[in-house]
Motif scaffolding. Structure first.
Motif: not given
Length: 385
Positions: A149-156
């Protein structure tokens, strides 16, 4: 930059075979009696950093876990993992994940046009086992949590905008991501022994806040046709995403993922394979299988993968003999570099600078075998255009 699968490619002649392992049409590798060098030649003796490289190539240490990045006041993170490069004017930025439980995240190192480090900083904090990820066409870094149940994080990569959790991309044991600007989707691997291969179709290309998660559906063979089917419940609760669609093809330990020219390649560490999806024909096949190599496979422990402008794939080993191997468009498979004295580590985060002249990667645990011993490197040399 069209590539042929080893399984369907014609036999490469003796002169080409002298450079490395090649694949015959059919089910067995045709390898030279002794492993030969790749297109850059044989690996030389280990340099001062313990790295064996072909002639003309040199390495330098960019950062070490727990120590300040030279030229900055920023302390580099532990357990460096997946990474990518981003153009920054005449310079560039290398981003790197941290595969640490609860406090993982990602960091970045900025370089000027001459390759001098000018700054380093955090771009994602307090997330869980950030393993691999992927670069988007709109210049963000997708950092993936390798936990159930891990997520994807969108980063700068510039660290200006706050990182954003992209829940619509599904909750599962995320590994890598690869963007396909033609079909306007993001491919996703799952690092489980009975994992699946996914794609995320954003509602609007360039905006990952909403969309549809789909899973690859195919037979049990190592080649054939495939389709995509919607995952009914992307949050993975109460039923894990990989169990929600009947007929979803099982892949043993999905790792790295790379897209180029209507093709996506991804690795499965559990069975030592590199898979190839032909997106124009909706067919899949094996591009490499270490169990089919006679005389000892040149590439084992397949993990992160990236590509170069020449069409070469660079595949990092998790274990094995700590090599990054190259697979050329002519189906030659051979070591590009080898790290000595770090057998308890793994190689992560291979990525080229935007001009293709510098190559970055990390040894996750370095010589100590501990997450606090990670080392991030740069290699320069006569890379093929």
């Amino acid at each position: 930059m069209e590539r042929r699968s080893f399984l369907r490619g014609a036999v490469i002649g003796t002169s080409a075979a002298a450079f490395g392992y090649t694949m015959m049409r059919g089910a067995a590798y045709a390898a030279p009696a002794q492993p030969g060098p790749g297109p850059y030649g044989a690996l030389g003796a280990a340099d001062a950093n313990g790295i064996q490289l072909p002639a003309g190539f040199t390495s330098r240490v960019i950062a070490r876990s727990g120590q300040t990045v030279p030229g900055t006041s920023y302390v580099w993170h532990n357990a460096p993992d997946g990474g990518a490069c981003f153009a920054d004017g005449t310079g560039w930025i290398y981003v790197s994940n941290s595969e640490i439980s609860s406090t993982g995240g990602a960091s970045a190192i900025k370089f000027n046009s001459s390759g001098t480090v000018t700054s380093a900083y955090r771009i994602l904090s307090n997330t869980n086992r950030n393993c691999a990820g992927g670069k988007t066409p709109w210049n963000t870094w997708l950092s993936c949590e390798e936990v159930d149940t891990g997520y994807v994080y969108e980063t700068d990569p510039w660290g200006v905008n706050a990182a954003t959790r992209r829940a619509a991309m599904g909750r599962f044991n995320h590994e890598a991501a690869a963007a396909d600007p033609v079909r306007r989707v993001i491919y996703l691997t799952e690092d489980k022994s009975d994992g699946r291969f996914y794609r995320f179709v954003p509602g609007t290309w360039g905006n990952l806040s909403s969309g549809t998660l789909q899973v690859l559906v195919a037979g049990t063979a190592t080649s054939g046709s495939f389709t995509w089917q919607n995952v009914p419940d992307p949050d993975g609760s109460p039923t894990a995403t990989r169990y929600q669609v009947s007929g979803a093809k099982v892949f043993n330990g999905g790792e790295g993922c790379h897209y180029a020219n209507d093709t996506v390649w991804f690795t499965t560490k559990g069975d030592g394979r590199v898979w190839q999806l032909n997106l124009a024909t909706s067919t899949y096949e094996l591009a490499y299988d270490d169990s089919l190599v006679s005389g000892g496979a040149p590439l084992t422990g397949v993990d992160n993968v990236t590509g170069s402008s020449s069409g070469d794939l660079y595949i990092a080993e998790d274990g094995g003999n700590m090599e990054i191997c190259i697979i050329t468009p002519d189906d030659v498979v051979a070591p590009f570099l080898r790290i000595n004295g770090q057998s308890s580590s793994e190689i992560c985060g291979p990525a080229f600078s935007p001009d293709g002249k510098r190559f970055y990667f990390s040894s996750q645990r370095g010589t100590s075998g501990s997450s606090s011993g990670g080392i991030t490197y740069e290699v320069t040399g006569p890379f093929r255009a």
